[in-house]
Write an enzyme that holds these catalytic residues in place. Structure first.
Site, PDB file in Angstrom:
ATOM      1  N   CYS A  62      46.897 -71.053   6.298  1.00  0.00           N
ATOM      2  CA  CYS A  62      46.015 -70.822   5.281  1.00  0.00           C
ATOM      3  C   CYS A  62      44.673 -71.631   5.592  1.00  0.00           C
ATOM      4  O   CYS A  62      44.845 -72.911   5.705  1.00  0.00           O
ATOM      5  CB  CYS A  62      47.422 -70.877   3.811  1.00  0.00           C
ATOM      6  SG  CYS A  62      45.885 -71.264   2.330  1.00  0.00           S
ATOM      7  N   ALA A 119      44.312 -33.347  11.819  1.00  0.00           N
ATOM      8  CA  ALA A 119      43.304 -33.462  11.030  1.00  0.00           C
ATOM      9  C   ALA A 119      41.771 -33.906  10.578  1.00  0.00           C
ATOM     10  O   ALA A 119      41.059 -32.907   9.904  1.00  0.00           O
ATOM     11  CB  ALA A 119      43.931 -34.869   9.790  1.00  0.00           C
ATOM     12  N   HIS A 146      50.204 -48.852   0.424  1.00  0.00           N
ATOM     13  CA  HIS A 146      51.114 -50.022   1.531  1.00  0.00           C
ATOM     14  C   HIS A 146      50.064 -51.132   1.458  1.00  0.00           C
ATOM     15  O   HIS A 146      50.458 -52.000   2.602  1.00  0.00           O
ATOM     16  CB  HIS A 146      51.745 -49.934   2.325  1.00  0.00           C
ATOM     17  CG  HIS A 146      52.587 -48.632   2.482  1.00  0.00           C
ATOM     18  ND1 HIS A 146      52.826 -47.308   3.332  1.00  0.00           N
ATOM     19  CD2 HIS A 146      53.391 -48.096   1.091  1.00  0.00           C
ATOM     20  CE1 HIS A 146      54.219 -46.842   2.606  1.00  0.00           C
ATOM     21  NE2 HIS A 146      53.611 -46.752   1.624  1.00  0.00           N
ATOM     22  N   GLN A 177      48.647 -44.786   2.361  1.00  0.00           N
ATOM     23  CA  GLN A 177      49.864 -45.602   2.741  1.00  0.00           C
ATOM     24  C   GLN A 177      49.447 -46.500   4.398  1.00  0.00           C
ATOM     25  O   GLN A 177      50.308 -47.265   4.707  1.00  0.00           O
ATOM     26  CB  GLN A 177      51.063 -44.607   3.447  1.00  0.00           C
ATOM     27  CG  GLN A 177      51.370 -43.720   2.570  1.00  0.00           C
ATOM     28  CD  GLN A 177      52.368 -42.591   3.230  1.00  0.00           C
ATOM     29  OE1 GLN A 177      53.559 -43.097   2.755  1.00  0.00           O
ATOM     30  NE2 GLN A 177      51.429 -40.841   3.194  1.00  0.00           N
ATOM     31  N   GLY A 192      52.526 -30.815  11.764  1.00  0.00           N
ATOM     32  CA  GLY A 192      53.980 -30.430  11.289  1.00  0.00           C
ATOM     33  C   GLY A 192      54.890 -30.032  10.732  1.00  0.00           C
ATOM     34  O   GLY A 192      53.448 -29.598  10.094  1.00  0.00           O
TER      35      GLY A 192
HETATM   36  P1  OAD Z   1      54.455 -40.936  10.025  1.00  0.00           P
HETATM   37  O1  OAD Z   1      54.405 -41.405  11.173  1.00  0.00           O
HETATM   38  O2  OAD Z   1      56.171 -40.708   9.413  1.00  0.00           O
HETATM   39  O3  OAD Z   1      53.854 -39.376   9.256  1.00  0.00           O
HETATM   40  C1  OAD Z   1      52.807 -39.043  10.619  1.00  0.00           C
HETATM   41  C2  OAD Z   1      52.602 -37.677   9.897  1.00  0.00           C
HETATM   42  O4  OAD Z   1      51.648 -37.714  11.109  1.00  0.00           O
HETATM   43  C3  OAD Z   1      54.239 -36.499  10.631  1.00  0.00           C
HETATM   44  O5  OAD Z   1      53.829 -35.423   9.812  1.00  0.00           O
HETATM   45  C4  OAD Z   1      53.180 -35.818  11.903  1.00  0.00           C
HETATM   46  O6  OAD Z   1      53.733 -34.517  12.029  1.00  0.00           O
HETATM   47  C5  OAD Z   1      51.518 -35.794  11.274  1.00  0.00           C
HETATM   48  N1  OAD Z   1      50.707 -35.984  12.670  1.00  0.00           N
HETATM   49  C6  OAD Z   1      50.346 -35.970  14.175  1.00  0.00           C
HETATM   50  N2  OAD Z   1      49.452 -36.077  14.091  1.00  0.00           N
HETATM   51  C7  OAD Z   1      48.527 -35.692  12.969  1.00  0.00           C
HETATM   52  C8  OAD Z   1      47.370 -34.862  13.266  1.00  0.00           C
HETATM   53  N3  OAD Z   1      46.435 -35.672  14.509  1.00  0.00           N
HETATM   54  N4  OAD Z   1      46.527 -35.107  11.916  1.00  0.00           N
HETATM   55  C9  OAD Z   1      47.341 -34.409  11.446  1.00  0.00           C
HETATM   56  N5  OAD Z   1      48.373 -35.015  10.879  1.00  0.00           N
HETATM   57  C10 OAD Z   1      49.734 -35.673  12.129  1.00  0.00           C
HETATM   58  O7  OAD Z   1      53.645 -41.790   8.484  1.00  0.00           O
HETATM   59  P2  OAD Z   1      53.367 -41.679   7.324  1.00  0.00           P
HETATM   60  O8  OAD Z   1      54.072 -40.648   6.668  1.00  0.00           O
HETATM   61  O9  OAD Z   1      51.913 -42.188   6.452  1.00  0.00           O
HETATM   62  O10 OAD Z   1      55.104 -48.299   5.768  1.00  0.00           O
HETATM   63  O11 OAD Z   1      54.748 -42.732   7.065  1.00  0.00           O
HETATM   64  C11 OAD Z   1      54.916 -43.649   5.495  1.00  0.00           C
HETATM   65  C12 OAD Z   1      54.702 -44.905   6.242  1.00  0.00           C
HETATM   66  O12 OAD Z   1      55.975 -44.830   6.986  1.00  0.00           O
HETATM   67  C13 OAD Z   1      54.119 -46.149   6.597  1.00  0.00           C
HETATM   68  O13 OAD Z   1      53.476 -46.492   5.701  1.00  0.00           O
HETATM   69  C14 OAD Z   1      55.017 -47.135   6.904  1.00  0.00           C
HETATM   70  C15 OAD Z   1      56.368 -46.059   7.907  1.00  0.00           C
HETATM   71  O14 OAD Z   1      57.232 -47.202   6.774  1.00  0.00           O
HETATM   72  C16 OAD Z   1      55.635 -49.107   5.608  1.00  0.00           C
HETATM   73  O15 OAD Z   1      55.443 -49.546   6.297  1.00  0.00           O
HETATM   74  C17 OAD Z   1      56.165 -49.756   4.108  1.00  0.00           C
END
Ligand code: OAD
Length: 269
Positions: free
Chosen positions: A160, A245, A131, A113, A229
Site C-alpha cells: 500500500c 467473437a 469479477h 467476467q 464451442g
Molecule cells: P471459460 O474459459 O470458462 O470459457 C471460455 C469460453 O470461450 C468457452 O466456452 C470457449 O468455447 C469460448 N471461446 C474460446 N475461444 C473463443 C473465441 N475466439 N471467441 C468466442 N468464444 C471463444 O471462461 P469464462 O466463461 O469467462 O472466474 O469463465 C468465467 C470464469 O472462470 C472467470 O472469470 C474466472 C474463472 O473461474 C474467477 O476467477 C472468479
C-alpha cells in the site's frame, strides 16, 4: 462459399432484423472474447485450469482463492501477476471494438467476467465488471485504492502506498462474494430491461451468467450466442453463431449497416 455459410447468412440476417427493432442490448462476455487478443481462456484446450496443478503443487482454484490470499498472499500474487503479464502484452480486439461502436445506435450494457479491462479500454461506457479489474489495487487494512496501468513497476507482492500493508487486486478470488456495487448495478440494469441478449465467449458456468440468458429466453427476448464451442446455454438461445467473437461481431455489424435501409427501425421500440 464454404459449407455452412448459407446457414450462417440466414442466422446473421435474422439477428440483424431483430436488431433493427431493438434499442437496449445486453452483452454478457467471458474469457473467449479476449481469446482473439491472444489471451488464454480459463477452460478448454490450452485453458488456464486444464493443468492439474500449479508450480506450487496446488490446483489453480486454491492458489487463486480468498483463503490462500489471507494465509499466503505471495502465492496468490504470483498467479495473479502471471495473468496480468499475459494481458499486458495484449490489447482489446475487434469484438470489443464492435460492442463499443454499437453504442452509436443502441443503449449497450456489458456484463463481463473478464478482469483484463479490455471493454473499458475499447471505450464501452457501461461495463459491469462482475469479477473486478486487475488494474485496481486495494488495501484491506486502510482502504486505499490505487489504479495501475500494469504491474511492470510493482514489487511483488505489492504494498500500500499509504500504510505499507500488502494490497490485493480488486478482483473476485475463488470462494469470495461478488462485489456489492457491481451486483447492485447489474440488478438495476436488468430491471430496466433489454430487447436482445448476446452471450459471447463464456462457458456460462456461473449461475449469475447463465440465468439472464435463461430468463431472456423464457420471456421471448431475442438471445444470441457467439462461441466456437457448446455451453450451458447453447440449447436455450434463439440464434447461435459458432466461431470466434471478433469475426462474428464484425460480420454482424457490417451486415446490419449493409441492410440498414431495408426496414425502418424504431428507437422507441
Ligand atoms: P471459460 O474459459 O470458462 O470459457 C471460455 C469460453 O470461450 C468457452 O466456452 C470457449 O468455447 C469460448 N471461446 C474460446 N475461444 C473463443 C473465441 N475466439 N471467441 C468466442 N468464444 C471463444 O471462461 P469464462 O466463461 O469467462 O472466474 O469463465 C468465467 C470464469 O472462470 C472467470 O472469470 C474466472 C474463472 O473461474 C474467477 O476467477 C472468479
Amino acid at each position: 462459399m464454404a459449407a455452412g455459410d448459407n446457414d450462417s447468412a440466414v442466422v446473421v440476417d435474422a439477428i440483424c432484423e431483430r436488431l433493427r427493432a431493438s434499442r437496449r442490448l445486453l452483452f454478457i462476455t467471458g474469457a473467449g472474447i479476449s481469446a482473439d487478443s491472444g489471451l488464454p481462456t480459463y477452460r478448454g484446450i490450452g485453458g488456464l485450469y486444464e493443468e492439474q496443478e500449479t508450480d506450487d503443487g496446488l490446483p489453480i482454484e486454491v492458489a487463486l482463492s480468498g483463503e490462500m490470499f489471507s494465509e499466503e498472499p505471495r502465492i496468490t500474487w504470483k498467479y495473479i501477476a502471471q495473468i496480468e503479464r499475459a494481458c499486458r502484452d495484449a490489447s482489446f480486439n475487434d469484438a470489443h471494438r464492435v460492442i463499443r461502436e454499437m453504442e452509436r445506435d443502441f443503449d449497450v450494457c456489458v456484463l463481463t467476467q473478464n478482469v483484463d479491462g479490455f471493454h473499458q479500454h475499447a471505450g464501452s461506457s457501461r461495463v459491469i465488471a462482475m469479477h473486478g479489474d486487475l488494474h485496481t489495487l486495494w488495501c484491506i487494512r486502510c482502504g486505499a485504492i490505487e489504479q495501475v496501468p500494469d504491474y511492470a513497476d510493482l514489487a511483488m507482492p505489492p504494498r500500500c502506498i499509504r500504510c505499507n500493508a500488502i494490497v490485493r487486486p480488486r478482483v473476485v478470488l475463488f470462494n469470495e462474494a461478488l462485489p456489492r456495487h457491481e451486483v447492485l448495478a447489474w440488478h438495476e440494469a436488468w430491471n430496466q430491461g433489454f430487447d436482445m441478449v448476446f452471450t459471447v465467449g463464456t462457458s456460462s458456468l456461473f449461475p449469475y451468467i447463465a440465468e439472464p440468458v435463461m430468463a431472456a429466453a423464457g420471456q421471448g427476448i431475442a438471445t444470441v450466442e457467439i462461441n466456437p464451442g457448446t455451453t450451458q446455454v447453447s440449447s436455450l438461445v434463439q440464434h447461435r453463431l459458432r466461431g470466434g467473437a471478433a469475426h462474428w461481431l464484425r460480420r454482424l455489424w457490417d451486415a446490419y449497416h449493409a441492410g440498414a435501409g431495408q426496414a425502418p427501425r424504431s428507437r422507441d421500440a
